[in-house]
Structures are given as structure tokens and as C-alpha cells.
Scaffold this active site. Structure first.
Site: not given
Length: 524
Positions: A107, A273
Site C-alpha cells: 500500500r 515488518d
């Protein structure tokens, strides 16, 4: 326009690291590459909502340039700067304790990098369209989450917490379908784009992906690149340098989490992450600020059952994530004992740094062996009834060591339910304040001097979820005044700012269980 900005473009990431040879923007596993080139998606009707004056200055962009058509187009993804090639980064990660494989910028799209006044900045659009890492998602973001990220990243900076920054916030004119609570009731929301800024957006998962694939060559290339540009003091590549790199990341991660604990911030989704290799707060999703002091609170609906990422567990998760990074870097270091020593240091240093942090919040600047027990007893008392963390510590600075009997009165407004103050609880607090007053007698500072120091570590204003939600509600109606008001309020979180006194208040009761004001999902 953007003349100075363009003249300082310096794209080290794409020039020094291996690229994905496939240029088509289709979802796929990307092997032996740190990134994939990808162009942001055109939007229907972009409109800037807010721009950070501080970040404009940091990037060498004038106010006039920020009002130009080129600025609008570039920082909403509708125009690619000449001579640049936007890209999405490849990484993996452990999510909620389980290896998730390849994740990557699904994204986010990096626009470019610049070098300005001896500072390196990478600029990234969040919500600018799909990438090879989007999997089944659309790569877009909504206004709701974008307002939260824009306000919080700048608020954290002014709190003194290491963080990514935000340059601009814009609506796209597009509608985005989202299931905000993951309950099977998706609705269309306003699309938006945030331009976020950091020296680098590398995260623990950037290294994990190559270790998991046994791609030691790319792992080494990425590690040496990171040290060269962001940890140059460690020296040229070697096993010792790689170990020193891990130690430096561990120390930065610990400092970051101690700062989170100090101000009552809960990240909500501390997957590997989502942890920066530079020790920055990164990826503002379902974050929250403690209202009632509660070690067991998490803002993430996905984490509601197991509470893995609860406030009190953040230091442990930081360590767990560092274990995963140690495993990833092991092929370059090949020394289990030395890696374990770094991890053991994290545990030891957390105890000492956490104690020091709590001392500073209490105005105890000359260490005493009784401090640990005093702090533990305070935490027990804070858990005994719902009491607002921010109000409690800020008002505690008004305590006079010669007047212990006034302590409970000073913190009374921090209680969410004054009826909960039973005679037994009142006795607990009176005993604690008596001991606190006795402890303060050992300090050389006057009450006034202590208050000044305490108010530099205990903020008066934080971005409570209900505040952000009020700004979101207005923004959904095209009114951005509250976004601007909160943005300016949070520039000076330690100052009294009497004109904003209404925001120095407990969460209102209507917000206790309201969507967006209590728990949130990862939906963006």
C-alpha cells in the site's frame, strides 16, 4: 516549481540495491531483489487537506511551491518527477508470531530520495495504488486511517519519540471499499494519500525475507548498504561490523520502546515488518494511547483475544522481534554467543532504562534503592481503579513534598469514576503519597524545579483516539479545521497552551466503546 527539491534528488536505494527485473505491475513473488519499480495510480480529483510547514523546510520546499499544481500532482501520485522511478520495497515478516512469507509495500510507493542540508530523506506515498506486493488488496488507503497517520507521526516527533514523519495529507476523490471492523459489512469511504518521510523505510522484515529464502548474497548486499548509509560509524563490512550493526539496532529499538512506554503509546501491531531498522516508529495502524493506566490494554481488534501487543508486553515483543532479526543476520555473523549477548543486554538494559524512565516521570533524579518498590506500588495503585495516565502524571508535578495529604486531591480529576475511590483505595493512595513525600525529601530540587523537569517528560497533550476520530468525522464532511487545530496543538505537547485546555481531559464516556475511539482494526 520544486526547483530546490529536484536539485537534491539522490536515489541511493535503487542505484545500489538489486531491482526486480520484471516491470509489469502484477502480484507475484519477487526473488533476489530489494524492490520493484511501480508507478502510482492516477486519482480522480486530488485535493490537499494539510501540509506540514516543518517538513517543507526539512525538504527544501517553499510554501509557495507547496501551493503549486506540481506539488499537488507529485504528492498525490498523479505526476512522476522527471528523472525519478518510483518503487515498492520487498520484505517479509512475522505477523502475530507466525512467519508470513513475502509481504512488501502493498500500500506504499516510494517516490524518490533526496539529500538536503546533510540529511537524507526517502519520500513515500501511502495509499497510491497496487504494487507487486499488494496480494489481493487494492493498494489504496482511506481518509480515516490517513488522518490518523498524518497527525500521529508529527505528534510523536514533537513528543521526542523517534518516528517517521509526514509531509502532506490529501483526499483523492475516489471511493474505497473497506470493512472497518472485519465483520462482513464493507462500506465505501473517501480515499486518501499520505506522503510520509524518513531517512529509510527499511524494517526487520527487509532482512528476514532474504534469510528465509537462503539468499545470503542479497542479504549481505542489503546489510552492507544499510551500514554504509545509516550506521557509517560502524566501519567497513566484516563479521564484527555486522554484529555491531545488530547491537546498534537493538539499542535503538529499546530506546524507542522505552519512549512509547513513557508517553503511554501502544503501537498495536508490532509485527517484524512494522519495526524500523533505524529504531523509528513506523506504520501507524491500530495504535492508541492509554486512557486508563492498564498494562493489559491493546487498541487492535485483531489482538483482542491474545493481547500479544498490549501496552505492558511491548518491551517483550521488541526482544522477540530482535531474536528474529538475529536469526536473519546469523548467516553474516555466525556467532551464536555474541548474538545472544546482545539480546541479554537488551533484557538488562530494559530493566535499568525503564527504572530511570519512571524515576524521571516521578521527579526522582537522584537514584535511591527504595525507588523500585515505590514505582511498583504506584503501578499497583494505578491498576486498582481506572485512572487516566496522562492526567495523573501531569498533575503529579504539582505535588508539594511538604503536603502529602493533598496528593489525592491533585490527582482526583484523573479518576474515571470517583465513586470507585473506596475508603480502602483512599488509604492505599494516602500511604503511597506519604512515602512519595518522604522520598522527595532526599532530592535537592525545589518543588518548582522538579515540576519543570517532570513536565518535560510527562506530556500534557497526546493524540487520544477520540480526538483523532472527531477530526476524522469533520474531515469526512469536508471540514479540515480540526485536523489543523490538533496538528498545531500537538506541536507543543509539553507546554501548558491554555487556549487548548479543553483537550487536557479524560476520554469522554461517549467514546468508551465507539468505533475508532477505543479499539481499531488494521483496515486502511
Amino acid at each position: 516549481m520544486l526547483k530546490t527539491f529536484k536539485s537534491h534528488i539522490n536515489e541511493i536505494f535503487t542505484s545500489e540495491l538489486p531491482a526486480d527485473p520484471i516491470i509489469e505491475n502484477n502480484r507475484r513473488q519477487v526473488e533476489e531483489a530489494c524492490f520493484s519499480f511501480v508507478t502510482p495510480q492516477q486519482t480522480k480529483k486530488p485535493e490537499l487537506i494539510h501540509v506540514s510547514p516543518e517538513m517543507l523546510k526539512q525538504l527544501g520546499i517553499t510554501e509557495a511551491e507547496s501551493q503549486s499544481e506540481e506539488f499537488l500532482k507529485v504528492f498525490t501520485g498523479n505526476q512522476v518527477l522527471q528523472g525519478t522511478k518510483p518503487y515498492a520495497m520487498c520484505y517479509g515478516g512475522h505477523q502475530f508470531g507466525n512467519w508470513a512469507g513475502q509481504l512488501g509495500d502493498g500500500r506504499a510507493i516510494n517516490l524518490t530520495e533526496i539529500e538536503y542540508k546533510k540529511q537524507h530523506w526517502a519520500l513515500q506515498l501511502k495509499g497510491a495504488g497496487p504494487t507487486p506486493y499488494s496480494r489481493t488488496a487494492d493498494g489504496l488507503a482511506v481518509l480515516r486511517s490517513s488522518v490518523r497517520e498524518y497527525l500521529c507521526s508529527e505528534a510523536m516527533f514533537h513528543l521526542g519519540v523517534p518516528t517517521t514523519r509526514a509531509l502532506s495529507l490529501a483526499v483523492t476523490g475516489d471511493q474505497v471499499l473497506r470493512d472497518v471492523m472485519y465483520n462482513g459489512n464493507p462500506e465505501y469511504e473517501k480515499g486518501a494519500v499520505v506522503c510520509r518521510v524518513a531517512p529509510s523505510f527499511l524494517r526487520f522484515g527487509s532482512f528476514e525475507i532474504f534469510a528465509a529464502r537462503e539468499d545470503v548474497k542479497t542479504l549481505r548486499t542489503l546489510t552492507d548498504y544499510t551500514i554504509k548509509h545509516f550506521y557509517p560509524e560502524l566501519g567497513p563490512p566484516s563479521k564484527n561490523t555486522h554484529l555491531a550493526f545488530f547491537k546498534a539496532v537493538s539499542e535503538r529499538t529499546l530506546k524507542l520502546i522505552i519512549d512509547w512506554q513513557r508517553v503511554g503509546f501502544v503501537h498495536g501491531v508490532m509485527n517484524t515488518d512494522n519495526l524500523s531498522i533505524l529504531g523509528l516508529t513506523i506504520d501507524y495502524g491500530p495504535y492508541g494511547w492509554l486512557e486508563g493506566f492498564d498494562f493489559g490494554w491493546t487498541p487492535n481488534t485483531t489482538d483482542r483475544q491474545h493481547k500479544r501487543y498490549r501496552y505492558g508486553n511491548q518491551p517483550n515483543i521488541g526482544l522477540w522481534n530482535l531474536y528474529q532479526l538475529a536469526n536473519a543476520l546469523f548467516p553474516l555473523i555466525e556467532d551464536v554467543e555474541s548474538l545472544q549477548a546482545v539480546l541479554d543486554d537488551y533484557k538488562t538494559n530494559f530493566e535499568s532504562q525503564s527504572l530511570q524512565m519512571m524515576r524521571s516521570k516521578l521527579g526522582l533524579f537522584e537514584a535511591d534503592e527504595s525507588d523500585l518498590q515505590l514505582i511498583q506500588d504506584l503501578e499497583d495503585a494505578l491498576h486498582s481503579a481506572e485512572i487516566d495516565m496522562t492526567l495523573f502524571f501531569r498533575n503529579l508535578s504539582k505535588f508539594e513534598k511538604g503536603k502529602p495529604s493533598n496528593g489525592l486531591q491533585l490527582i482526583n480529576e484523573a479518576f474515571y469514576n470517583s465513586a470507585a475511590i473506596t475508603s480502602e483505595l483512599e488509604a492505599v493512595w494516602k500511604r503511597w503519597f506519604k512515602r512519595y513525600a518522604e522520598r522527595l525529601q532526599k532530592e535537592s530540587e525545589s518543588d518548582v524545579e522538579r515540576a519543570l523537569k517532570m513536565n518535560r517528560v510527562n506530556p500534557k497533550y497526546v493524540l487520544r483516539n477520540y480526538m483523532a476520530q472527531l477530526a476524522i468525522d469533520d474531515a469526512e464532511q469536508g471540514d479540515y479545521a480540526l485536523v489543523d487545530e490538533l496538528f498545531n496543538l500537538l506541536k507543543n505537547p509539553y507546554d501548558e497552551q491554555p487556549e487548548y485546555q479543553k483537550w487536557f481531559a479524560k476520554r469522554p464516556e461517549w467514546a468508551r466503546n465507539k468505533v475508532g475511539c477505543s479499539m481499531l482494526s488494521c483496515s486502511s
